[in-house]
Design an enzyme around this catalytic site. Structure first.
Site, mmCIF file in Angstrom:
data_model
loop_
_atom_site.group_PDB
_atom_site.id
_atom_site.type_symbol
_atom_site.label_atom_id
_atom_site.label_comp_id
_atom_site.label_asym_id
_atom_site.label_seq_id
_atom_site.Cartn_x
_atom_site.Cartn_y
_atom_site.Cartn_z
ATOM 1 N N GLY A 103 2.510 2.459 10.693
ATOM 2 C CA GLY A 103 3.492 3.523 10.509
ATOM 3 C C GLY A 103 4.195 3.938 11.790
ATOM 4 N N LYS A 136 0.176 4.238 -0.293
ATOM 5 C CA LYS A 136 -0.452 5.442 0.278
ATOM 6 C C LYS A 136 -0.219 6.636 -0.669
ATOM 7 C CE LYS A 136 -0.101 3.339 4.751
ATOM 8 N NZ LYS A 136 -0.088 3.465 6.186
ATOM 9 N N GLU A 174 -5.360 -4.705 10.636
ATOM 10 C CA GLU A 174 -4.340 -3.674 10.803
ATOM 11 C C GLU A 174 -4.630 -2.888 12.077
ATOM 12 O OE1 GLU A 174 -2.311 -2.642 6.827
ATOM 13 O OE2 GLU A 174 -4.029 -1.339 7.073
ATOM 14 N N HIS A 216 -9.474 1.217 4.800
ATOM 15 C CA HIS A 216 -8.210 1.455 5.503
ATOM 16 C C HIS A 216 -8.464 2.435 6.659
ATOM 17 C CE1 HIS A 216 -4.158 2.705 6.463
ATOM 18 N NE2 HIS A 216 -3.750 1.603 5.863
ATOM 19 N N SER A 245 3.354 -1.944 10.392
ATOM 20 C CA SER A 245 4.803 -2.009 10.630
ATOM 21 C C SER A 245 5.390 -3.384 10.348
ATOM 22 C CB SER A 245 5.148 -1.547 12.049
ATOM 23 O OG SER A 245 4.765 -0.195 12.229
ATOM 24 N N ASN A 266 0.870 -1.174 0.000
ATOM 25 C CA ASN A 266 0.000 0.000 0.000
ATOM 26 C C ASN A 266 0.906 1.222 0.000
ATOM 27 O OD1 ASN A 266 -1.777 2.068 0.534
ATOM 28 N ND2 ASN A 266 -2.251 1.410 2.634
ATOM 29 N N GLU A 301 -6.897 4.858 7.734
ATOM 30 C CA GLU A 301 -6.663 6.277 7.430
ATOM 31 C C GLU A 301 -7.882 6.884 6.755
ATOM 32 O OE1 GLU A 301 -2.943 5.674 5.432
ATOM 33 O OE2 GLU A 301 -2.032 5.141 7.350
#
Ligand code: PGA
Length: 247
Positions: free
Chosen positions: A171, A10, A165, A94, A209, A8, A96
């Site tokens: 991250g 991003k 996730e 996701h 991560s 991904n 985010e």
């Protein structure tokens, strides 16, 4: 089950960087023992489609899809449009997007359904925030997010991919331990088995991560069938090392 490693990207990259990244992956990939997917930003789909042409080791994915089929939805891109550009996978839900675009469980479920209708495999992301984890709500949150999708998608549920996730691991360099991740994956497997007789063919990815040093241990867990990789998907050597760990 054949594992899957999905990158991904991003909102990273540009024409030159994307080309170097794809060429680096293709140059080193050999005969991967897993399915490999890259998900560039939407604007670069045509570029990456062309870079991937003529090979079948790396498939094309996207990071989002509209919940609408077509019409007056300014800024949206439909699953049918993506399909025209060879897109085979779509990340939906996701964290985010759940956080910054206020996507709800229902939005995510509709997106998964739209993707399936267009012949695109949704990679449905679920996971708890740090606060939810601290409050002991991890299992509840994951079950609730997944239930929205199983209810709407119905018998096609075995066609999806799920990515667990934990938001606190994305991250941050903090990874769920293999045991913590396996615990949640086992819960998801049980939930999916209740929804479909074919649940054992649904790939359950871990993301957050994941990198070259922790991938092998995570991927060795019985219900972890692959990884959704952010930061480590942006460098060919790192991404290739994770692919090599996915036997
Ligand atoms: P990360 O991101 O690997 O950089 O933690 C994973 C993701 O958000 O999919």
């Amino acid at each position: 089950m054949r594992k899957m490693i999905a990158g991904n990207w991003k909102m990273n990259g540009n024409l030159a960087a994307n080309e170097a990244l794809v060429q680096g992956i293709l140059a080193g990939i050999g005969e991967p023992a897993c399915d490999v997917v890259v998900c560039p930003p939407g604007i670069y789909i045509a570029q990456v489609q062309a870079l991937l042409a003529g090979q079948d080791k790396v498939a094309l994915g996207v990071q989002n899809v509209s919940q609408h089929q077509n019409g007056a939805y300014t800024g949206d891109v439909s699953a049918d449009m993506l399909k025209e550009f060879g897109v085979r996978y779509a990340i939906v839900g996701h964290s985010e997007r759940r956080q910054h675009q206020a996507e709800t469980d229902t939005n995510v479920a509709i997106k998964a359904k739209r993707a399936l209708e267009a012949g695109i495999t949704p990679i449905v992301c679920v996971g708890e925030t740090q606060r939810e984890r601290d409050e002991g709500m991890t299992d509840y949150i994951v079950r609730r997010q997944l239930a929205a999708v199983t209810h709407l998608v119905g018998h096609c549920i075995s066609e999806i991919v799920v990515a667990y996730e934990p938001v606190w691991a994305i991250g941050t360099g903090k990874t769920a331990t293999p045991e913590e991740a396996q615990h949640v994956h086992a819960i998801m497997r049980t939930q999916l088995r209740a929804a479909s007789e074919q649940a054992d063919r649904i790939r359950l990815l871990y993301g957050g991560s994941m990198n070259a040093s922790n991938a092998a241990q995570l991927l060795a867990q019985p219900d972890i069938d692959g990884g959704l990789i952010g930061g480590a998907a942006l460098k060919p050597q790192d991404f290739l090392a994770i692919i090599a760990a996915a036997q």
